[in-house]
Scaffold this motif. Structure first.
Motif, mmCIF file in Angstrom:
data_model
loop_
_atom_site.group_PDB
_atom_site.id
_atom_site.type_symbol
_atom_site.label_atom_id
_atom_site.label_comp_id
_atom_site.label_asym_id
_atom_site.label_seq_id
_atom_site.Cartn_x
_atom_site.Cartn_y
_atom_site.Cartn_z
ATOM 1 N N ALA A 1 6.292 5.215 6.927
ATOM 2 C CA ALA A 1 7.049 4.491 5.902
ATOM 3 C C ALA A 1 7.913 5.464 5.108
ATOM 4 C CB ALA A 1 6.101 3.744 4.967
ATOM 5 N N ARG A 2 8.925 4.915 4.472
ATOM 6 C CA ARG A 2 9.760 5.664 3.530
ATOM 7 C C ARG A 2 9.927 4.794 2.292
ATOM 8 N NH1 ARG A 2 14.707 8.730 5.944
ATOM 9 N NH2 ARG A 2 13.722 10.565 5.114
ATOM 10 N N VAL A 3 9.744 5.424 1.145
ATOM 11 C CA VAL A 3 9.804 4.710 -0.123
ATOM 12 C C VAL A 3 10.665 5.509 -1.086
ATOM 13 C CG1 VAL A 3 8.453 3.820 -2.076
ATOM 14 C CG2 VAL A 3 7.487 3.751 0.240
ATOM 15 N N LEU A 4 11.569 4.840 -1.770
ATOM 16 C CA LEU A 4 12.365 5.466 -2.816
ATOM 17 C C LEU A 4 11.611 5.277 -4.129
ATOM 18 C CD1 LEU A 4 14.989 6.905 -3.610
ATOM 19 C CD2 LEU A 4 16.009 4.636 -3.932
ATOM 20 N N THR B 1 9.478 1.541 -7.594
ATOM 21 C CA THR B 1 9.587 1.982 -6.208
ATOM 22 C C THR B 1 10.389 0.947 -5.435
ATOM 23 O OG1 THR B 1 7.544 0.862 -5.532
ATOM 24 C CG2 THR B 1 7.346 3.163 -6.246
ATOM 25 N N ALA B 2 11.010 1.411 -4.350
ATOM 26 C CA ALA B 2 11.748 0.509 -3.460
ATOM 27 C C ALA B 2 11.422 0.894 -2.030
ATOM 28 C CB ALA B 2 13.246 0.616 -3.713
ATOM 29 N N LEU B 3 10.979 -0.060 -1.257
ATOM 30 C CA LEU B 3 10.641 0.179 0.137
ATOM 31 C C LEU B 3 11.926 0.357 0.942
ATOM 32 C CD1 LEU B 3 8.256 0.250 2.151
ATOM 33 C CD2 LEU B 3 8.716 -2.159 2.554
ATOM 34 N N GLU C 1 1.784 7.115 -6.519
ATOM 35 C CA GLU C 1 0.686 8.011 -6.907
ATOM 36 C C GLU C 1 0.974 9.451 -6.495
ATOM 37 O OE1 GLU C 1 -4.070 8.699 -5.934
ATOM 38 O OE2 GLU C 1 -3.041 6.969 -5.085
ATOM 39 N N ALA C 2 1.463 9.647 -5.280
ATOM 40 C CA ALA C 2 1.739 10.994 -4.781
ATOM 41 C C ALA C 2 2.888 11.644 -5.548
ATOM 42 C CB ALA C 2 2.058 10.941 -3.294
ATOM 43 N N THR C 3 3.916 10.880 -5.863
ATOM 44 C CA THR C 3 5.037 11.424 -6.625
ATOM 45 C C THR C 3 4.585 11.830 -8.014
ATOM 46 O OG1 THR C 3 6.592 10.063 -5.378
ATOM 47 C CG2 THR C 3 7.364 10.958 -7.476
ATOM 48 N N ARG C 4 3.807 10.980 -8.640
ATOM 49 C CA ARG C 4 3.280 11.291 -9.969
ATOM 50 C C ARG C 4 2.462 12.586 -9.919
ATOM 51 N NH1 ARG C 4 0.733 6.928 -10.504
ATOM 52 N NH2 ARG C 4 2.459 5.714 -11.299
ATOM 53 N N GLU D 1 0.824 -1.207 0.000
ATOM 54 C CA GLU D 1 0.000 0.000 0.000
ATOM 55 C C GLU D 1 0.863 1.265 0.000
ATOM 56 O OE1 GLU D 1 -3.685 2.028 2.497
ATOM 57 O OE2 GLU D 1 -2.706 0.247 3.295
ATOM 58 N N VAL D 2 1.903 1.310 0.825
ATOM 59 C CA VAL D 2 2.724 2.516 0.884
ATOM 60 C C VAL D 2 3.516 2.715 -0.407
ATOM 61 C CG1 VAL D 2 2.851 2.635 3.397
ATOM 62 C CG2 VAL D 2 4.639 1.432 2.155
ATOM 63 N N ARG D 3 3.917 1.639 -1.048
ATOM 64 C CA ARG D 3 4.596 1.780 -2.344
ATOM 65 C C ARG D 3 3.642 2.361 -3.377
ATOM 66 N NH1 ARG D 3 7.879 -3.473 -3.915
ATOM 67 N NH2 ARG D 3 8.429 -2.088 -5.622
#
Length: 175
Positions: A128-131, A118-120, A61-64, A54-56
């Motif tokens: 969470a933090r996602v690259l 994406t990378a968790l 979506e948010a980055t886009r 879900e966080v990925r």
């Protein structure tokens, strides 16, 4: 006699290592999930696979949304991105986009962001933090041809409200 002692000592060490490995793998030392924590919080348990997925998805979506806009639909584009952010992040985003608004209208700028992957980095039930790997294509009157930027964005997320409101972006850090 010395080699027998050496072999016996080595056998004891091998048995002890095998017992320790078995203990770690079977979790006989208690709740293994509680022993693993995020780097940000010493007592936070690791999130479930569903939360990780879900966080990925939310980070992508948010980055886009945050990295895409058109001079023709700028207000709608900003509103769509803001819905995915915490109030503090919305303030930072609004300050950044204030400068963009002026130049994008005069240059007729269109920016489209495509998330490649994406990378968790870390994930708990609350944060969470996602690259995010994103290709950002920019076109406008001031460019002879469209420009492609290959970006990496570290997205920090936190659980909104009581947890039922989904995830919101608290930081966007371009690397």
């Amino acid at each position: 006699m010395t080699s027998r002692r050496w072999v016996a000592g080595l056998a004891v060490l091998v048995c002890a290592a095998a017992l320790a490995l078995t203990w770690l793998l079977t979790g006989t030392g208690g709740d293994v999930g509680r022993a693993v924590s995020s780097a940000d919080s010493a007592d936070a348990t690791v999130a479930s696979a569903a939360v990780k997925d879900e966080v990925r998805d939310v980070a992508a979506e948010a980055t886009r949304a945050a990295y895409s806009y058109s001079w023709e639909t700028l207000e709608d584009d900003k509103a769509a991105a803001r819905r995915l952010m915490t109030p503090a992040m919305q303030d930072r985003y609004d300050r950044t986009m204030a400068g963009v608004a002026t130049t994008s209208r005069s240059d007729r700028t269109v920016v489209s962001a495509d998330v490649v992957d994406t990378a968790l980095v870390t994930a708990t039930a609350r944060a969470a933090r996602v690259l995010v790997f994103v290709n950002q294509r920019t076109s406008g009157a001031d460019l002879a041809e469209p420009r492609l930027d290959l970006d990496r964005v570290l997205v920090s997320l936190e659980r909104a409200g009581g947890g039922d409101d989904g995830w919101r972006v608290s930081e966007l850090d371009a690397l």
